[in-house]
Enzyme design. Structure first.
Site, PDB file in Angstrom:
ATOM      1  N   SER A  10      26.269  40.465  44.078  1.00 55.95           N
ATOM      2  CA  SER A  10      27.652  40.006  43.923  1.00 55.95           C
ATOM      3  C   SER A  10      28.540  41.214  43.705  1.00 55.95           C
ATOM      4  O   SER A  10      28.350  41.966  42.737  1.00 55.95           O
ATOM      5  CB  SER A  10      27.772  39.079  42.717  1.00 55.95           C
ATOM      6  OG  SER A  10      29.134  39.023  42.304  1.00 55.95           O
ATOM      7  N   HIS A  35      27.333  38.589  48.281  1.00 58.90           N
ATOM      8  CA  HIS A  35      27.994  37.484  47.575  1.00 58.90           C
ATOM      9  C   HIS A  35      29.399  37.915  47.162  1.00 58.90           C
ATOM     10  O   HIS A  35      29.583  38.931  46.492  1.00 58.90           O
ATOM     11  CB  HIS A  35      27.151  37.125  46.349  1.00 58.90           C
ATOM     12  CG  HIS A  35      27.589  35.892  45.635  1.00 58.90           C
ATOM     13  ND1 HIS A  35      27.232  34.616  46.039  1.00 58.90           N
ATOM     14  CD2 HIS A  35      28.346  35.725  44.526  1.00 58.90           C
ATOM     15  CE1 HIS A  35      27.744  33.726  45.203  1.00 58.90           C
ATOM     16  NE2 HIS A  35      28.429  34.369  44.281  1.00 58.90           N
ATOM     17  N   MET A  70      35.717  29.786  43.916  1.00 54.63           N
ATOM     18  CA  MET A  70      36.009  29.186  42.608  1.00 54.63           C
ATOM     19  C   MET A  70      37.503  28.956  42.559  1.00 54.63           C
ATOM     20  O   MET A  70      38.243  29.619  41.816  1.00 54.63           O
ATOM     21  CB  MET A  70      35.523  30.131  41.497  1.00 54.63           C
ATOM     22  CG  MET A  70      34.014  30.148  41.364  1.00 54.63           C
ATOM     23  SD  MET A  70      33.390  31.605  40.503  1.00 54.63           S
ATOM     24  CE  MET A  70      33.293  32.735  41.885  1.00 54.63           C
ATOM     25  N   MET A 139      24.955  27.068  39.359  1.00 60.01           N
ATOM     26  CA  MET A 139      25.580  28.053  38.460  1.00 60.01           C
ATOM     27  C   MET A 139      24.785  28.086  37.156  1.00 60.01           C
ATOM     28  O   MET A 139      24.585  27.055  36.516  1.00 60.01           O
ATOM     29  CB  MET A 139      27.027  27.675  38.157  1.00 60.01           C
ATOM     30  CG  MET A 139      28.009  27.870  39.295  1.00 60.01           C
ATOM     31  SD  MET A 139      27.990  29.512  40.040  1.00 60.01           S
ATOM     32  CE  MET A 139      28.385  30.567  38.631  1.00 60.01           C
TER      33      MET A 139
HETATM   34  C1  DX5 Z   1      30.393  34.225  38.088  1.00 60.64           C
HETATM   35  C2  DX5 Z   1      30.147  34.632  39.525  1.00 60.64           C
HETATM   36  C3  DX5 Z   1      28.899  35.384  39.715  1.00 60.64           C
HETATM   37  C4  DX5 Z   1      28.840  36.682  38.979  1.00 60.64           C
HETATM   38  C5  DX5 Z   1      27.417  37.004  38.683  1.00 60.64           C
HETATM   39  O1  DX5 Z   1      31.534  33.449  38.022  1.00 60.64           O
HETATM   40  O2  DX5 Z   1      30.092  33.477  40.364  1.00 60.64           O
HETATM   41  O3  DX5 Z   1      28.610  35.589  41.082  1.00 60.64           O
HETATM   42  O4  DX5 Z   1      29.416  37.749  39.634  1.00 60.64           O
HETATM   43  O5  DX5 Z   1      27.407  38.125  37.900  1.00 60.64           O
HETATM   44  P1  DX5 Z   1      26.182  38.498  36.992  1.00 60.64           P
HETATM   45  O6  DX5 Z   1      25.012  38.676  37.899  1.00 60.64           O
HETATM   46  O7  DX5 Z   1      26.619  39.755  36.331  1.00 60.64           O
HETATM   47  O8  DX5 Z   1      25.985  37.370  36.036  1.00 60.64           O
HETATM   48 ZN    ZN Z   2      29.301  33.699  42.447  1.00 60.87          ZN
END
Ligand code: DX5
Ligand code: ZN
Length: 226
Positions: A10, A35, A70, A139
């Protein structure tokens, strides 16, 4: 059953001033998807990027772009993200009152459709749409920020989602996002995940390739580590 594990870094935790270099590094390091977290300051309490960044990323990487919306008005933006080059567009059930229509719109644009749900949202909400989607994202943190702690109760939800996908005959990939680290990846993969999203675990470290390899190896039986 051995399943292929896909790793989706991500970019939320990447250095945005050096985004192209960061993306090249994870591509070289063995990433399978990229991502991209899109936040609107309304559905989640944070703001990030929109279609222009997706378009820019498309020009610098061959990795499929896994775009996680989101946002409140997903329907309004499907076209723009499709044109920008999204390969997967994933929407939140909590933000899409006409989820079937939204999923069909995404697919009509030739983009793979994903649905996702917050930690407190029941899997019952996606039961009807599951046969229609290409990706189900669980999630494992409350969305909005990188670097949060994995919510342990999501492991059971991942296992239930795996059963639902297998029973329904859906070909959807099961993706997990939030707090995924090298030390919990084995449990997440054992619960049935196909795709691990990892932001801070990869970009806050120094050796992206090693972290990607370690996340992937967590899905292999012990004998394969030799
Ligand atoms: C959270 C995002 C994730 C986030 C994950 O709202 O959807 O994709 O970037 O980050 P880590 O791996 O640091 O939890
Ligand atoms: Zn995400």
């Amino acid at each position: 059953m051995t399943r292929t594990t896909l790793i989706a870094p991500s970019i939320l935790s990447a250095d945005f001033a050096r985004l192209a270099e960061e993306v090249a590094a994870v591509q070289r390091g063995g990433a399978d998807l990229l991502h991209v977290d899109v936040m609107d300051g309304h559905f989640v309490p944070n703001l990030t990027v929109g279609p222009p960044i997706v378009e820019a990323l498309k020009k610098v990487t061959q990795l499929p772009l896994d775009v996680h919306l989101m946002i409140t008005n997903a329907d309004v933006f499907v076209d723009e993200f499709a044109t920008a080059g999204a390969d997967y567009l994933t929407v939140h059930v909590e933000a899409c009152p006409h989820l079937h229509r939204t999923v069909q719109t995404i697919k009509e644009r030739g983009v793979k459709a994903g649905v996702t749900l917050n930690p407190a949202t029941s899997l019952h909400t996606i039961e009807e749409i599951l046969p229609d989607v290409d990706l189900l994202l669980i999630m494992s943190v409350n969305p909005g920020f990188g670097g949060q702690t994995f919510i342990e109760s999501c492991l059971r939800k991942i296992a239930t989602a795996r059963q639902m996908i297998d029973r329904s005959g859906s070909r959807a990939l099961l993706e997990v996002d939030g707090g995924v680290k090298v030390d919990n990846a084995a449990r997440i993969l054992a619960a049935g995940a196909d795709v691990l999203v990892a932001g801070s675990a990869i970009f806050c470290g120094t050796d992206y390739a090693a972290t990607i390899a370690a996340l992937r190896a967590a899905g292999q039986p012990a004998s394969a580590h030799r």
